[in-house]
Design an enzyme around this catalytic site. Structure first.
Site, PDB file in Angstrom:
ATOM      1  CG  ASP A   1      -2.063  -7.432   0.453  1.00 55.79           C
ATOM      2  OD1 ASP A   1      -2.961  -8.224   0.108  1.00 55.79           O
ATOM      3  OD2 ASP A   1      -2.298  -6.268   0.851  1.00 55.79           O
TER       4      ASP A   1
ATOM      5  CG  HIS B   1      -9.845  -3.570  -0.772  1.00 50.47           C
ATOM      6  ND1 HIS B   1      -9.027  -2.803  -1.574  1.00 50.47           N
ATOM      7  CD2 HIS B   1      -9.407  -3.393   0.487  1.00 50.47           C
ATOM      8  CE1 HIS B   1      -8.131  -2.195  -0.805  1.00 50.47           C
ATOM      9  NE2 HIS B   1      -8.349  -2.525   0.444  1.00 50.47           N
TER      10      HIS B   1
ATOM     11  CD1 TRP C   1      -2.197   2.059   0.370  1.00 55.26           C
ATOM     12  CD2 TRP C   1      -2.543   1.579   2.537  1.00 55.26           C
ATOM     13  NE1 TRP C   1      -3.067   2.999   0.876  1.00 55.26           N
ATOM     14  CE2 TRP C   1      -3.299   2.731   2.199  1.00 55.26           C
ATOM     15  CE3 TRP C   1      -2.612   1.093   3.841  1.00 55.26           C
ATOM     16  CZ2 TRP C   1      -4.093   3.404   3.133  1.00 55.26           C
ATOM     17  CZ3 TRP C   1      -3.416   1.757   4.762  1.00 55.26           C
ATOM     18  CH2 TRP C   1      -4.144   2.900   4.411  1.00 55.26           C
TER      19      TRP C   1
ATOM     20  CE1 TYR D   1      -4.496  -0.463  -0.710  1.00 58.88           C
ATOM     21  CE2 TYR D   1      -2.775  -2.091  -1.024  1.00 58.88           C
ATOM     22  CZ  TYR D   1      -3.883  -1.640  -0.339  1.00 58.88           C
ATOM     23  OH  TYR D   1      -4.362  -2.364   0.724  1.00 58.88           O
TER      24      TYR D   1
ATOM     25  CB  SER E   1      -9.216  -7.636   2.765  1.00 56.68           C
ATOM     26  OG  SER E   1      -8.588  -6.868   3.756  1.00 56.68           O
TER      27      SER E   1
HETATM   28  N1  LIG Z   1      -8.327  -2.964   3.782  1.00 55.45           N
HETATM   29  C1  LIG Z   1      -7.271  -3.651   3.489  1.00 55.45           C
HETATM   30  O1  LIG Z   1      -7.368  -4.692   2.899  1.00 55.45           O
HETATM   31  C2  LIG Z   1      -5.916  -3.138   3.893  1.00 55.45           C
HETATM   32  C3  LIG Z   1      -5.819  -1.999   4.707  1.00 55.45           C
HETATM   33  C4  LIG Z   1      -4.559  -1.620   5.150  1.00 55.45           C
HETATM   34  C5  LIG Z   1      -3.437  -2.331   4.764  1.00 55.45           C
HETATM   35  N2  LIG Z   1      -3.558  -3.416   3.951  1.00 55.45           N
HETATM   36  C6  LIG Z   1      -2.371  -4.192   3.519  1.00 55.45           C
HETATM   37  O2  LIG Z   1      -1.581  -4.491   4.658  1.00 55.45           O
HETATM   38  C7  LIG Z   1      -0.261  -4.002   4.467  1.00 55.45           C
HETATM   39  C8  LIG Z   1       0.365  -3.651   5.810  1.00 55.45           C
HETATM   40  O3  LIG Z   1      -0.356  -2.677   6.498  1.00 55.45           O
HETATM   41  P1  LIG Z   1       0.070  -1.149   6.557  1.00 55.45           P
HETATM   42  O4  LIG Z   1       1.090  -0.890   5.487  1.00 55.45           O
HETATM   43  O5  LIG Z   1      -1.156  -0.334   6.546  1.00 55.45           O
HETATM   44  O6  LIG Z   1       0.701  -1.012   8.004  1.00 55.45           O
HETATM   45  P2  LIG Z   1       2.049  -1.534   8.677  1.00 55.45           P
HETATM   46  O7  LIG Z   1       2.610  -2.643   7.888  1.00 55.45           O
HETATM   47  O8  LIG Z   1       1.712  -1.765  10.094  1.00 55.45           O
HETATM   48  O9  LIG Z   1       2.994  -0.244   8.619  1.00 55.45           O
HETATM   49  C9  LIG Z   1       3.749   0.029   7.465  1.00 55.45           C
HETATM   50  C10 LIG Z   1       4.549   1.317   7.640  1.00 55.45           C
HETATM   51  O10 LIG Z   1       5.377   1.265   8.795  1.00 55.45           O
HETATM   52  C11 LIG Z   1       6.629   1.894   8.508  1.00 55.45           C
HETATM   53  N3  LIG Z   1       7.659   0.846   8.650  1.00 55.45           N
HETATM   54  C12 LIG Z   1       7.716  -0.367   8.027  1.00 55.45           C
HETATM   55  N4  LIG Z   1       8.778  -1.074   8.454  1.00 55.45           N
HETATM   56  C13 LIG Z   1       9.416  -0.314   9.349  1.00 55.45           C
HETATM   57  C14 LIG Z   1      10.569  -0.501  10.129  1.00 55.45           C
HETATM   58  N5  LIG Z   1      11.279  -1.639  10.073  1.00 55.45           N
HETATM   59  N6  LIG Z   1      10.960   0.499  10.959  1.00 55.45           N
HETATM   60  C15 LIG Z   1      10.259   1.646  11.030  1.00 55.45           C
HETATM   61  N7  LIG Z   1       9.140   1.880  10.319  1.00 55.45           N
HETATM   62  C16 LIG Z   1       8.711   0.900   9.478  1.00 55.45           C
HETATM   63  C17 LIG Z   1       6.561   2.440   7.094  1.00 55.45           C
HETATM   64  O11 LIG Z   1       6.048   3.784   7.071  1.00 55.45           O
HETATM   65  P3  LIG Z   1       6.909   5.095   7.477  1.00 55.45           P
HETATM   66  O12 LIG Z   1       8.342   4.801   7.164  1.00 55.45           O
HETATM   67  O13 LIG Z   1       6.327   6.191   6.692  1.00 55.45           O
HETATM   68  O14 LIG Z   1       6.648   5.271   8.957  1.00 55.45           O
HETATM   69  C18 LIG Z   1       5.507   1.535   6.472  1.00 55.45           C
HETATM   70  O15 LIG Z   1       4.854   2.100   5.400  1.00 55.45           O
HETATM   71  C19 LIG Z   1      -0.457  -2.830   3.500  1.00 55.45           C
HETATM   72  O16 LIG Z   1       0.736  -2.439   2.852  1.00 55.45           O
HETATM   73  C20 LIG Z   1      -1.475  -3.418   2.564  1.00 55.45           C
HETATM   74  O17 LIG Z   1      -0.864  -4.305   1.647  1.00 55.45           O
HETATM   75  C21 LIG Z   1      -4.782  -3.827   3.516  1.00 55.45           C
END
Ligand SMILES: NC(=O)c1ccc[n+]([C@@H]2O[C@H](COP(=O)([O-])OP(=O)(O)OC[C@H]3O[C@@H](n4cnc5c(N)ncnc54)[C@H](OP(=O)(O)O)[C@@H]3O)[C@@H](O)[C@H]2O)c1
Length: 328
Positions: free
Chosen positions: A52, A122, A22, A57, A153
């Site tokens: 994913d 979704h 995303w 996106y 999802s």
């Molecule tokens: N409705 C749905 O189906 C839905 C909704 C949400 C997400 N998703 C899927 O789930 C995936 C994961 O969720 P998410 O991206 O929302 O949240 P997440 O994985 O909890 O957080 C990702 C963010 O955390 C930061 N990050 C990642 N690794 C890091 C590290 N090692 N150290 C420090 N910061 C780090 C980055 O942003 P910064 O560097 O900017 O802080 C990154 O964009 C999405 O990419 C998407 O594919 C699906």
């Protein structure tokens, strides 16, 4: 060293730490295409074989980056995309044969593929699970070779429980992290019983659980962490898991004391997720190769002790539960 787990009844061996695409699409502040691509390459180098994404996106940007990755690399990998959020308003009628077919055709074009590996609805409205027709359409699209497998999802645990009643559903993607523990209560047991794969999204609670944020942290206006805290654009649970930011920061401080020396907090948070055997993979989002490295390292960390698991639970019970447990 990456760990691999079987996804549902597919026979696929999927990396336990996979990749959420995303942030390289949109809604997470500015990103650079070359850096996003470098993160994807790094993921493959670290043994990730499951990505994913979703058609919305970056209006297809994320899917197109994955197509480019496919062109640039010979390594086999799976792409799970999603459909349904192109609707101007979420309605059951919107998940029609015509719409589903045209969204999927569009994703196939973006992905430069003939078949979608895993198509996820979704976060459709709860009522969709009372309308088996949509799942019949997905069965037909499998027969037509447009999609290999499908899943959903979901926002709510109850939607997950309804979804796995449909025999074709291979996977459920749900928010599961240290700040969202309810899925592990009843839902994971049922999903395991039916051999349905679990994709744990927001594994870092939008980055909060990586332990780098403070009360002074600022997010750009086009980052959902500034515009969606109250749910102005989509479900507020998708931003910091629905936990008020300062409450989350306090809990992160308490968690910090549990992280073993030499481990990153992100690694700790991801390893906590993998402690649950019902989880197929966590799909942390990452914007750059260093984040991918840190996240993938979690797969090789030693298991958390019973004592640490109990301490994490205690932090959830005392600081977080009241903000989330009955909302999703
Ligand atoms: N409705 C749905 O189906 C839905 C909704 C949400 C997400 N998703 C899927 O789930 C995936 C994961 O969720 P998410 O991206 O929302 O949240 P997440 O994985 O909890 O957080 C990702 C963010 O955390 C930061 N990050 C990642 N690794 C890091 C590290 N090692 N150290 C420090 N910061 C780090 C980055 O942003 P910064 O560097 O900017 O802080 C990154 O964009 C999405 O990419 C998407 O594919 C699906």
């Amino acid at each position: 060293m990456m760990e691999y787990r079987t996804l549902g009844r597919t026979d696929w061996q999927v990396s336990a730490i996979s990749f959420g695409s995303w942030a390289i699409g949109d809604a997470w502040g500015p990103t650079k295409e070359e850096e996003s691509l470098a993160a994807l390459h790094q993921a493959l180098d670290r043994g990730v074989n499951f990505f994913d994404t979703a058609d919305i996106y970056g209006d297809g940007r994320s899917e197109r980056l994955l197509a480019r990755l496919r062109r640039e690399r010979k390594d086999p990998f799976y792409v799970a995309t999603k459909a349904g959020r192109r609707l101007p308003k979420q309605t059951v009628e919107g998940y029609s044969r015509k719409n589903l077919t045209s969204w999927i055709e569009r994703s196939l074009k973006n992905l430069e593929a003939e078949t979608i590996d895993l198509l996820q609805l979704h976060c459709p409205p709860t009522d969709l699970y009372y309308h088996p027709e949509a799942f019949g359409v997905l069965d037909d699209l499998v027969k037509a070779g447009k999609i290999r497998f499908y899943g959903v999802s979901v926002e709510r645990v109850e939607e997950g429980l309804k979804a796995i009643e449909f025999p074709g559903v291979q996977s459920v993607q749900i928010i599961y992290n240290i700040f969202r523990q309810r899925p592990a209560e009843l839902f994971f047991t049922e999903a395991r019983r039916r051999k349905v794969g679990i994709l744990a999204r927001l594994p870092l609670s939008s980055g909060l659980l990586a332990g780098k944020m403070t009360r002074e942290s600022k997010f750009s206006p086009d980052d959902h962490r500034s515009f969606n805290r109250e749910g102005a654009a989509f479900d507020r649970g998708e931003t910091f898991s629905g936990v008020p930011f300062e409450v989350g920061l306090d809990a992160v401080e308490a968690l910090r004391a549990l992280v073993p020396a030499g481990e990153s907090m992100a690694g700790f948070a991801l390893r906590w997720i993998l402690m649950n055997e019902a989880v197929t993979c966590a799909i942390p989002g990452a914007k750059r190769p260093t984040q991918v490295d840190e996240n993938c390292a979690a797969a090789a960390l030693p298991p958390l002790s019973d004592e640490t698991m109990a301490d994490v639970r205690e932090i959830y019970e005392t600081k977080i539960r009241q903000h989330v447990q009955y909302n999703w």
